[in-house]
Design an enzyme around this catalytic site. Structure first.
Site, PDB file in Angstrom:
ATOM      1  N   VAL A  77       0.856  -1.177   0.000  1.00 19.20           N
ATOM      2  CA  VAL A  77       0.000   0.000   0.000  1.00 19.20           C
ATOM      3  C   VAL A  77       0.897   1.234   0.000  1.00 19.20           C
ATOM      4  CG1 VAL A  77      -1.726   1.241   1.366  1.00 19.20           C
ATOM      5  CG2 VAL A  77      -1.759  -1.265   1.292  1.00 19.20           C
ATOM      6  N   CYS A  78       0.640   2.165  -0.918  1.00 17.04           N
ATOM      7  CA  CYS A  78       1.491   3.366  -1.021  1.00 17.04           C
ATOM      8  C   CYS A  78       1.346   4.247   0.219  1.00 17.04           C
ATOM      9  CB  CYS A  78       1.103   4.179  -2.240  1.00 17.04           C
ATOM     10  SG  CYS A  78       1.899   5.795  -2.279  1.00 17.04           S
ATOM     11  N   VAL A  79       2.455   4.588   0.832  1.00 16.21           N
ATOM     12  CA  VAL A  79       2.420   5.331   2.094  1.00 16.21           C
ATOM     13  C   VAL A  79       1.843   6.738   1.928  1.00 16.21           C
ATOM     14  CG1 VAL A  79       4.852   6.109   1.931  1.00 16.21           C
ATOM     15  CG2 VAL A  79       3.738   5.995   4.154  1.00 16.21           C
TER      16      VAL A  79
END
Lengths: 119, 131
Positions: A77-79
């Site tokens: 999941v992209c931070v």
């Protein structure tokens, strides 16, 4: 063949996450490799463990977790996208991890095909 | 630039990346988050191309005034891309003309490319990302 998967939409509003799941499942069934599944934009919401759809509907979040467990998938999941949308470690369903956008670029470099789902 | 996970793991491979911008600059988050992808890919020293089609051409039009909508204008970031060696920018001619724009209306130098050439450009890429 080695695939990278990019999921750009959240669960339920759009079919993109369902299509990505079905595609990933089919790729694995055909004996191909999935290097990573990366969740960007509203796609980060696919990792929310508090999601609780009615029991006669598909459970999109749990389905990803189970696929990850069965095939040792890397669900990232992209931070930056996640923090904007309040998606934090404590909300992550099993099998997902939060990391940087660099993981998407790396998946593009390492995979034979990077397949994008959603706008 | 901060350390980026995965950046050491490319084995010296350089691929052709295309970022295809097709959405208006504001109204949805796509333009901003594509720009974030572009910036990260600079750290990976890949062959980066950026194209603007449909309403995406408005993303680099001069004079965004975002005060009224309380959003940050990202024109300054586009202007800074040159410093990251990202200079291969393309605007689709038909999209530009349909919207009454000219190459001089953009804040960065662009190559104006017709629709057919744009399709060849897309086909020649290894990785196409966008929104």
């Amino acid at each position: 063949m080695r695939f990278g998967i990019l999921v750009n939409e959240g669960p339920f509003n759009h079919q993109a996450s369902d299509s990505a799941y079905k595609f990933t499942e089919a790729v694995l069934r055909k004996g191909h490799e999935v290097y990573r599944v990366f969740f960007y934009y509203d796609g980060v919401n696919n990792a929310n463990k508090l999601s609780e759809p009615p029991s006669d509907d598909r459970h999109i979040v749990k389905r990803w977790s189970e696929l990850a467990k069965a095939h040792n998938l890397d669900l990232v999941v992209c931070v930056a996208a996640a923090l904007r949308r309040g998606m934090k470690d404590e909300l992550l369903a099993e099998g997902f991890r939060i990391s940087g956008l660099g993981q998407l670029i790396e998946a593009g470099i390492q995979s034979d095909r990077l397949v994008m789902f959603g706008d | 630039m901060p350390e980026i996970e995965g950046v050491e793991n490319t084995g010296g491979v350089i691929k052709k990346f295309l970022y295809l911008n097709s959405k208006a600059p504001y109204g949805t988050v796509y333009a901003l988050e594509v720009l974030e992808m572009i910036l990260i890919s600079a750290a990976f020293e890949q062959d980066v191309h950026v194209a603007f089609v449909d309403d995406g051409v408005y993303q680099i039009k001069r004079g965004h005034d975002t005060k009224g909508i309380e959003m940050k204008s990202f024109l300054p970031t586009y202007r800074a891309l040159e410093g990251y060696d990202i200079e291969k920018l393309y605007v689709e001619k038909e999209s530009m003309e349909e919207r009454g724009l000219r190459a001089e209306d953009f804040i960065v130098p662009v190559t104006v490319t017709n629709r057919l050439a744009m399709s060849h450009l897309i086909a020649s890429m290894d990785v196409v990302l966008g929104g």
